[in-house]
Design a protein around this motif. Structure first.
Motif, mmCIF file in Angstrom:
data_model
loop_
_atom_site.group_PDB
_atom_site.id
_atom_site.type_symbol
_atom_site.label_atom_id
_atom_site.label_comp_id
_atom_site.label_asym_id
_atom_site.label_seq_id
_atom_site.Cartn_x
_atom_site.Cartn_y
_atom_site.Cartn_z
ATOM 1 N N VAL A 35 -38.643 75.080 10.035
ATOM 2 C CA VAL A 35 -38.378 73.690 10.415
ATOM 3 C C VAL A 35 -37.445 73.629 11.620
ATOM 4 C CG1 VAL A 35 -37.345 71.497 9.676
ATOM 5 C CG2 VAL A 35 -38.822 72.773 8.111
ATOM 6 N N SER A 36 -36.455 74.511 11.666
ATOM 7 C CA SER A 36 -35.525 74.497 12.808
ATOM 8 C C SER A 36 -36.260 74.743 14.115
ATOM 9 C CB SER A 36 -34.421 75.552 12.608
ATOM 10 O OG SER A 36 -34.913 76.869 12.765
ATOM 11 N N LYS A 37 -37.280 75.591 14.083
ATOM 12 C CA LYS A 37 -38.047 75.876 15.299
ATOM 13 C C LYS A 37 -38.916 74.675 15.692
ATOM 14 C CE LYS A 37 -39.332 79.995 13.609
ATOM 15 N NZ LYS A 37 -39.962 81.336 13.511
ATOM 16 N N VAL A 38 -39.465 73.998 14.694
ATOM 17 C CA VAL A 38 -40.252 72.800 14.986
ATOM 18 C C VAL A 38 -39.357 71.714 15.574
ATOM 19 C CG1 VAL A 38 -41.694 70.975 14.025
ATOM 20 C CG2 VAL A 38 -41.929 73.317 13.179
ATOM 21 N N GLY B 27 -51.194 74.657 16.615
ATOM 22 C CA GLY B 27 -51.942 75.371 17.645
ATOM 23 C C GLY B 27 -51.000 76.288 18.401
ATOM 24 N N LYS B 28 -51.355 76.611 19.621
ATOM 25 C CA LYS B 28 -50.597 77.588 20.393
ATOM 26 C C LYS B 28 -50.093 77.001 21.703
ATOM 27 C CE LYS B 28 -50.748 82.344 22.095
ATOM 28 N NZ LYS B 28 -51.575 83.563 22.254
ATOM 29 N N ASP B 29 -48.780 77.160 21.939
ATOM 30 C CA ASP B 29 -48.130 76.812 23.216
ATOM 31 C C ASP B 29 -48.436 75.380 23.652
ATOM 32 O OD1 ASP B 29 -47.187 79.415 23.233
ATOM 33 O OD2 ASP B 29 -48.780 80.156 24.544
ATOM 34 N N LEU B 30 -48.238 74.423 22.738
ATOM 35 C CA LEU B 30 -48.559 73.031 23.039
ATOM 36 C C LEU B 30 -47.353 72.192 23.444
ATOM 37 C CD1 LEU B 30 -51.225 72.281 20.261
ATOM 38 C CD2 LEU B 30 -51.590 72.956 22.653
ATOM 39 N N PHE B 31 -46.137 72.702 23.288
ATOM 40 C CA PHE B 31 -44.969 71.942 23.729
ATOM 41 C C PHE B 31 -44.944 71.907 25.254
ATOM 42 C CE2 PHE B 31 -43.111 73.342 19.526
ATOM 43 C CZ PHE B 31 -43.076 72.070 18.975
ATOM 44 N N ALA C 209 -47.449 77.702 16.942
ATOM 45 C CA ALA C 209 -47.138 78.980 17.585
ATOM 46 C C ALA C 209 -46.791 78.718 19.045
ATOM 47 C CB ALA C 209 -48.324 79.933 17.495
ATOM 48 N N ASP C 210 -45.632 79.165 19.458
ATOM 49 C CA ASP C 210 -45.195 78.962 20.842
ATOM 50 C C ASP C 210 -44.128 80.005 21.140
ATOM 51 O OD1 ASP C 210 -43.890 77.945 23.253
ATOM 52 O OD2 ASP C 210 -44.951 76.061 22.861
ATOM 53 N N TYR C 211 -44.342 80.794 22.165
ATOM 54 C CA TYR C 211 -43.383 81.865 22.458
ATOM 55 C C TYR C 211 -41.992 81.315 22.746
ATOM 56 C CZ TYR C 211 -43.618 80.826 27.477
ATOM 57 O OH TYR C 211 -43.530 80.204 28.704
ATOM 58 N N ARG C 212 -41.914 80.022 23.106
ATOM 59 C CA ARG C 212 -40.612 79.436 23.428
ATOM 60 C C ARG C 212 -39.829 79.018 22.183
ATOM 61 N NH1 ARG C 212 -42.784 74.974 27.422
ATOM 62 N NH2 ARG C 212 -44.214 74.899 25.659
ATOM 63 N N ILE C 213 -40.444 79.111 20.991
ATOM 64 C CA ILE C 213 -39.659 78.840 19.774
ATOM 65 C C ILE C 213 -39.190 80.127 19.105
ATOM 66 C CG2 ILE C 213 -40.663 76.559 19.366
ATOM 67 C CD1 ILE C 213 -42.354 77.808 17.106
ATOM 68 N N PHE C 214 -39.368 81.274 19.760
ATOM 69 C CA PHE C 214 -38.601 82.442 19.344
ATOM 70 C C PHE C 214 -37.132 82.019 19.316
ATOM 71 C CE2 PHE C 214 -41.841 85.689 20.722
ATOM 72 C CZ PHE C 214 -41.697 86.579 19.669
#
Length: 384
Positions: A106-109, A125-129, A167-172
């Motif tokens: 949730v923190s990543k969302v 989905g992937k990399d949508l932000f 899924a988004d590499y920027r929410i690592f």
């Protein structure tokens, strides 16, 4: 059979999270100079971070923090939207996720929702932000999901009763702080479930189509640590050495699936979690024997170490029987019932589950082998 040794295997590897693994680290937040902004938004669950003292220490260190402590097990899109709105209204500029996999996800969302318009469900989905998410400090308090080092958030979509992934590499997470002391208060059932989740992730990582030489090495180490230390910690919850190594194994499992994703085991397990409230790690473990009897035919040499490590005799003629015996030995050692029926599962919907899963091609993206509807039905029956 898939070749276990690809001489010229191409792969990519991205792991941008700074890892701080420190016993007692939660008490040293100031000296560790962890400060990713001016006003943090703390995302946590309803109990564990209060019981182990983590939340109190965070509030004492970051006195202007806004706390959201309503994350449930298997968090929903509504919870994420609610947290995101509170974060935006209070103009927080960085996120602290503390707890098990649910608060960390949730923190990543929230990190993404805080800087973007719209609702949680728009970002499955992937990399949508579109805009860069806020930075996240992730503090796991269970040894299980490895969410502190993954670019995924798995959320329950209550509109169609499915688990879906952002899924988004920027929410690592920017920083992962792992303190084994925080896991010492975990009750037996959560220690068991999260330990099995980490094991499942590492085992799945080795047989994923995205497996790499690096992830194979880390996954193997993670499995061995779990086989060695989970029985000891279940017998002695205060064993801080065991807690240390289980948390480390969980970390490795997260690093693995950040690269490899998960396989059909997770997809199967979701049906038990969503329909019968079986804890996520338990649900995964119920499918390890049925699936790895099949997986070992593709990777006999890669998976042979499991049989050897668990002191079973490996048969080249019947590798599927070897790994079944080995996992049964481990499950008996930790007193885990491998039969889904004992976890409240009924077998009257398996045909429906099999058809639904078969129709979702996304769930097979990392899985070797061809599966019919009947194959999937039989896997459900075997787990039962």
């Amino acid at each position: 059979m898939v070749s276990d040794n690809k001489i010229f295997q191409d792969f990519q590897y991205l792991m941008p999270t700074k890892i701080i693994f420190k016993t007692g680290g939660i008490s040293e937040l100031t000296s560790l100079s962890i400060q990713l902004g001016t006003k943090p938004f703390i995302v946590t669950g309803r109990q564990s971070s209060k019981k182990n003292g983590a939340l109190e220490k965070l509030k004492n260190t970051f006195t202007d923090a806004i706390v959201f402590d309503e994350v449930e097990e298997n968090p929903t899109i509504e919870t994420c939207d609610n947290a995101g709105e509170i974060c935006r209204k209070n103009q927080c500029d960085w996120i602290i996720g503390v707890g098990g996999g649910s608060p960390l996800d949730v923190s990543k969302v929230v990190a993404g929702l805080a800087t973007n318009t719209g609702k949680c469900e728009q970002y499955f989905g992937k990399d949508l932000f579109r805009n860069a998410p806020l930075p996240v400090l992730a503090i796991p308090t269970t040894a299980g999901t490895g969410s502190e080092v993954t670019p995924y958030a798995v959320i329950t979509n209550t509109k169609n009763n499915t688990k879906q992934t952002i899924a988004d590499y920027r929410i690592f997470p920017t920083i992962a702080l792992l303190d084994p002391i925080l896991t010492r208060t975990l009750p037996h059932h959560i220690t068991l479930s999260t330990g099995l989740d980490a094991l499942s992730q590492s085992m799945e990582g080795m047989v994923s189509k995205k497996a790499t030489p690096i992830t194979d090495y880390l996954a193997k180490e993670s499995c061995k640590l779990i086989f060695q230390w989970l029985p000891k910690v279940l017998n002695d919850p205060e064993d801080i050495e065991g807690r240390y190594w289980l948390l480390y194994a969980s970390l490795l499992s997260g690093i693995v699936i950040a690269q490899t994703g998960t396989t059909l085991v997770h997809a199967l397990g979701y049906f038990y979690t969503l329909n019968y409230k079986v804890p996520h790690g338990i649900a995964n473990a119920l499918f390890l024997i049925p699936m790895f009897k099949r997986n070992i035919s593709f990777f006999p040499e890669k998976l042979k170490f499991i049989v050897d490590f668990l002191h079973e005799e490996y048969s080249n003629q019947q590798p599927e029987l070897s790994i079944e015996k080995a996992l049964n030995r481990f499950f008996n050692e930790i007193k885990f019932s491998k039969s889904a029926s004992t976890w409240g599962v009924f077998d009257n919907q398996f045909d429906v589950f099999a058809k639904q899963l078969y129709a979702d091609s996304y769930r097979f993206r990392n899985q070797y082998g061809e599966f019919s509807v009947d194959d999937i039905f039989q896997i459900f029956k075997e787990s039962f």
